[in-house]
Design a protein around this motif. Sequence first.
Motif, PDB file in Angstrom:
ATOM      1  N   TRP A 162      -6.110   1.430  -0.208  1.00 46.69           N
ATOM      2  CA  TRP A 162      -5.464   0.883  -1.404  1.00 46.69           C
ATOM      3  C   TRP A 162      -5.077  -0.588  -1.227  1.00 46.69           C
ATOM      4  O   TRP A 162      -4.162  -1.082  -1.891  1.00 46.69           O
ATOM      5  CB  TRP A 162      -4.218   1.711  -1.718  1.00 46.69           C
ATOM      6  CG  TRP A 162      -4.555   3.078  -2.228  1.00 46.69           C
ATOM      7  CD1 TRP A 162      -4.779   4.210  -1.504  1.00 46.69           C
ATOM      8  CD2 TRP A 162      -4.709   3.444  -3.605  1.00 46.69           C
ATOM      9  NE1 TRP A 162      -5.062   5.260  -2.337  1.00 46.69           N
ATOM     10  CE2 TRP A 162      -5.027   4.824  -3.625  1.00 46.69           C
ATOM     11  CE3 TRP A 162      -4.607   2.743  -4.814  1.00 46.69           C
ATOM     12  CZ2 TRP A 162      -5.240   5.511  -4.819  1.00 46.69           C
ATOM     13  CZ3 TRP A 162      -4.818   3.436  -6.000  1.00 46.69           C
ATOM     14  CH2 TRP A 162      -5.132   4.795  -5.994  1.00 46.69           C
ATOM     15  N   HIS A 212      -7.624   0.906  -8.647  1.00 45.16           N
ATOM     16  CA  HIS A 212      -7.778   1.011  -7.191  1.00 45.16           C
ATOM     17  C   HIS A 212      -8.328  -0.292  -6.625  1.00 45.16           C
ATOM     18  O   HIS A 212      -7.886  -0.767  -5.578  1.00 45.16           O
ATOM     19  CB  HIS A 212      -8.712   2.170  -6.854  1.00 45.16           C
ATOM     20  CG  HIS A 212      -8.932   2.375  -5.390  1.00 45.16           C
ATOM     21  ND1 HIS A 212      -9.906   1.687  -4.679  1.00 45.16           N
ATOM     22  CD2 HIS A 212      -8.314   3.176  -4.485  1.00 45.16           C
ATOM     23  CE1 HIS A 212      -9.870   2.071  -3.407  1.00 45.16           C
ATOM     24  NE2 HIS A 212      -8.915   2.970  -3.269  1.00 45.16           N
ATOM     25  N   TRP A 248      -5.154  -2.706  -4.688  1.00 46.70           N
ATOM     26  CA  TRP A 248      -4.784  -2.091  -5.963  1.00 46.70           C
ATOM     27  C   TRP A 248      -4.106  -3.112  -6.856  1.00 46.70           C
ATOM     28  O   TRP A 248      -3.518  -4.100  -6.401  1.00 46.70           O
ATOM     29  CB  TRP A 248      -3.891  -0.871  -5.738  1.00 46.70           C
ATOM     30  CG  TRP A 248      -2.472  -1.175  -5.333  1.00 46.70           C
ATOM     31  CD1 TRP A 248      -1.990  -1.310  -4.066  1.00 46.70           C
ATOM     32  CD2 TRP A 248      -1.358  -1.380  -6.206  1.00 46.70           C
ATOM     33  NE1 TRP A 248      -0.638  -1.580  -4.086  1.00 46.70           N
ATOM     34  CE2 TRP A 248      -0.215  -1.629  -5.386  1.00 46.70           C
ATOM     35  CE3 TRP A 248      -1.185  -1.368  -7.594  1.00 46.70           C
ATOM     36  CZ2 TRP A 248       1.047  -1.874  -5.914  1.00 46.70           C
ATOM     37  CZ3 TRP A 248       0.079  -1.618  -8.124  1.00 46.70           C
ATOM     38  CH2 TRP A 248       1.176  -1.863  -7.279  1.00 46.70           C
ATOM     39  N   GLN A 269       0.834  -1.201   0.000  1.00 41.72           N
ATOM     40  CA  GLN A 269       0.000   0.000   0.000  1.00 41.72           C
ATOM     41  C   GLN A 269       0.873   1.257   0.000  1.00 41.72           C
ATOM     42  O   GLN A 269       0.596   2.227  -0.715  1.00 41.72           O
ATOM     43  CB  GLN A 269      -0.907  -0.003   1.222  1.00 41.72           C
ATOM     44  CG  GLN A 269      -1.891  -1.159   1.261  1.00 41.72           C
ATOM     45  CD  GLN A 269      -2.602  -1.250   2.593  1.00 41.72           C
ATOM     46  OE1 GLN A 269      -3.043  -0.239   3.135  1.00 41.72           O
ATOM     47  NE2 GLN A 269      -2.715  -2.454   3.130  1.00 41.72           N
TER      48      GLN A 269
END
Length: 324
Positions: free
Chosen positions: A219, A198, A222, A71
């Motif tokens: 996040w 995302h 992602w 992240q």
Amino acid sequence: MSTSTQVVELAVRVGDRLARRHPSASIGELKTLPGGHSGLTYSIGAGDVKYVVKAVPPGQRPVGRNDVLRQARVLAALAGTDVPVPGVVAVDEAQPAWFAMDFAAGEAVEPVLDEPELSADLARARMLEIAHVLRRLHATDIRTPGLDAPQPLDAAGELARWSRTLHAVPAELRPGGEELLKRLADDVPDNLPPVLLHGDFRLGNVLCVGERAAAVVDWEIWSVGDPRIDLGWFLLFADHHNFPQLGRAVPGLPTEAELLDAYGGGGPGLPDMDWFRALGRMKMAAIMGHNLRRHREGKHHDPDQERLPPTIAAMIRTALDILG
């Protein structure tokens, strides 16, 4: 080592790092922030400055949603771009790993699902605003140094992954699920060039101040892949009818067509969006069905999950309708 001891040690490590950043400031205590679903999330002050700390839970491996270093990597890669994100100020790879980022002011409210309620005009303005933010996110160069992007997700792979999740849900909780999976599998579209995704893009994961998007957060999942994967998910939250017994009507919210137009800047529409709109609904049905199954099996007691069956059925039904 006990969990409480590990948390104390984490506090010492974070405090030492922030003290070097703010040598004359008083460092506060780690305070748990509610609402997180991955890793551990805290706030901490250094004098008048406030930070958010994300850490791997004691005793757990830094993988999947607990991979906080991953992240931190995407946030650092987005620093200075047109995508608003909190700035990363410290990263500690020693286990349990953690990173600290700027505390971003604002509120993240999903209009059709969350409290407090937003005014109709504000909710509409924010949804249109973050459609532009999503386009800017998708324009980010996935070769950005330090991002270390994973292998791209494609439509077929995304369908296969979430089909397994839906198949693990008892058949009685997913009426029409098999037909939906077959129809999706029979007409998988060609892929567009991969972009930064995302993974859970919606107003509930964007801190806003007034009508302005101040920071995209959360996040954990992602990736890179077809931009329509993000879009199909985002569009779900434009209509409370998708969430029977869960959602509330918000007059004047942008339609899915309006959000797509805002995302595209008035340019030509993306091909095969109906397939990805249906995919998003299938994914939501799979997630809700998984959560309800875990509750009924006693793995995660949450009586509120019993409100989900009408929404699961609606997700599958409307996905089939979209596919014609």
